[in-house]
Scaffold this motif. Structure first.
Motif, PDB file in Angstrom:
ATOM      1  N   PHE A  62       0.858  -1.186   0.000  1.00 53.63           N
ATOM      2  CA  PHE A  62       0.000   0.000   0.000  1.00 53.63           C
ATOM      3  C   PHE A  62       0.893   1.233   0.000  1.00 53.63           C
ATOM      4  N   ARG A  63       0.586   2.179  -0.886  1.00 54.03           N
ATOM      5  CA  ARG A  63       1.346   3.426  -0.964  1.00 54.03           C
ATOM      6  C   ARG A  63       0.389   4.609  -0.815  1.00 54.03           C
ATOM      7  N   TYR A  64       0.836   5.581  -0.033  1.00 55.07           N
ATOM      8  CA  TYR A  64       0.086   6.819   0.131  1.00 55.07           C
ATOM      9  C   TYR A  64       1.102   7.933   0.341  1.00 55.07           C
ATOM     10  N   ASP A  66       4.306   9.661   0.680  1.00 61.99           N
ATOM     11  CA  ASP A  66       5.643   9.108   0.924  1.00 61.99           C
ATOM     12  C   ASP A  66       5.614   7.927   1.896  1.00 61.99           C
ATOM     13  N   LEU A  67       4.440   7.342   2.091  1.00 63.36           N
ATOM     14  CA  LEU A  67       4.280   6.210   3.008  1.00 63.36           C
ATOM     15  C   LEU A  67       4.099   4.929   2.206  1.00 63.36           C
ATOM     16  N   VAL A  68       4.727   3.867   2.663  1.00 64.04           N
ATOM     17  CA  VAL A  68       4.543   2.567   2.026  1.00 64.04           C
ATOM     18  C   VAL A  68       4.495   1.502   3.113  1.00 64.04           C
ATOM     19  N   GLY A  69       3.520   0.603   2.983  1.00 62.05           N
ATOM     20  CA  GLY A  69       3.371  -0.454   3.975  1.00 62.05           C
ATOM     21  C   GLY A  69       3.028  -1.773   3.316  1.00 62.05           C
ATOM     22  N   SER A  70       3.557  -2.826   3.887  1.00 64.38           N
ATOM     23  CA  SER A  70       3.295  -4.159   3.358  1.00 64.38           C
ATOM     24  C   SER A  70       3.113  -5.142   4.513  1.00 64.38           C
ATOM     25  N   PHE A 101       0.333   1.717  11.693  1.00 65.04           N
ATOM     26  CA  PHE A 101       0.807   2.397  10.484  1.00 65.04           C
ATOM     27  C   PHE A 101       0.145   1.793   9.243  1.00 65.04           C
ATOM     28  N   TYR A 102       0.073   0.463   9.169  1.00 65.76           N
ATOM     29  CA  TYR A 102      -0.586  -0.189   8.035  1.00 65.76           C
ATOM     30  C   TYR A 102      -2.068   0.196   7.972  1.00 65.76           C
ATOM     31  N   GLU A 107      -6.499   3.094   5.485  1.00 68.80           N
ATOM     32  CA  GLU A 107      -7.621   4.037   5.617  1.00 68.80           C
ATOM     33  C   GLU A 107      -7.456   5.199   4.638  1.00 68.80           C
ATOM     34  N   MET A 108      -6.245   5.729   4.518  1.00 63.52           N
ATOM     35  CA  MET A 108      -5.989   6.836   3.590  1.00 63.52           C
ATOM     36  C   MET A 108      -6.264   6.415   2.148  1.00 63.52           C
ATOM     37  N   LYS A 109      -6.090   5.126   1.856  1.00 60.35           N
ATOM     38  CA  LYS A 109      -6.357   4.594   0.518  1.00 60.35           C
ATOM     39  C   LYS A 109      -7.837   4.273   0.300  1.00 60.35           C
TER      40      LYS A 109
END
Length: 184
Positions: A62-64, A66-70, A101-102, A107-109
């Motif tokens: 997931f990217r939002y 400058d944030l990226v989470g997996s 954080f994920y 949620e932002m996505k």
């Protein structure tokens, strides 16, 4: 870029985030290698039977901004989705921060999220981490603090024992005074 690992490292010590922003990498330990060798398929089959999601997706990214989470997995239920991370060892605050954080990125996505899950393999324990406006605001503050740490705007004072066991110790070189370490 801020990743789930960045959040985890920040929880351990904000100076790690600064060192990574400068291009330094962590020394990989045997315990870290062992953590990658979890029988994830067996664990997921167990959780599938217990939680009964409609679907499970492994290692989505997931990217939002400058944030990226997996997270290790995302479980899909009727009205919401839930990230799931599988952990070795004992429960720690950095695990909770990472799953929050994920949830924040998801949620932002536009995903409907209400909780995250942490599964501790050795204990066979599933921990639910709730997510609401309070946790969202907490994560937003942590992200701002991480950005400050990346720029070197954070002073760190913590137990020296944390520094002595850190994979970044030889680059950081904290000032150790008795049982306290200071990093400027």
């Amino acid at each position: 870029m801020i990743s789930g690992t960045t959040v985890k490292h920040f929880a351990y010590c904000p100076q790690i985030v600064r060192l990574e922003a400068m291009g330094f990498t962590e020394r990989v330990t045997e315990a870290m290698r062992e953590g990658l060798e979890v029988d994830r398929e067996k664990t997921v089959n167990f959780l599938y039977g217990v939680l009964k999601p409609l679907n499970i997706v492994a290692k989505p990214i997931f990217r939002y901004n400058d944030l990226v989470g997996s997270p290790d997995y995302v479980l899909f239920f009727n009205n919401y989705v839930t990230p799931l991370d599988i952990k070795q060892g004992k429960e720690r605050i950095d695990h909770v921060m990472q799953i929050l954080f994920y949830l924040y990125i998801m949620e932002m996505k536009g995903f409907n999220v209400k909780e995250g899950l942490l599964y501790y393999v050795q204990q066979g324990r599933l921990k639910k981490v709730r997510y609401s406006f309070r946790e969202r605001n907490y994560v937003a503050r942590i992200i701002d603090e991480i950005r400050d740490a990346m720029k070197g705007k954070v002073k760190v004072t913590q137990p020296a024992s944390k520094c002595k066991n850190c994979g970044f110790f030889h680059w950081c070189r904290p000032k150790i005074k008795g049982i306290i370490a200071e990093i400027e």
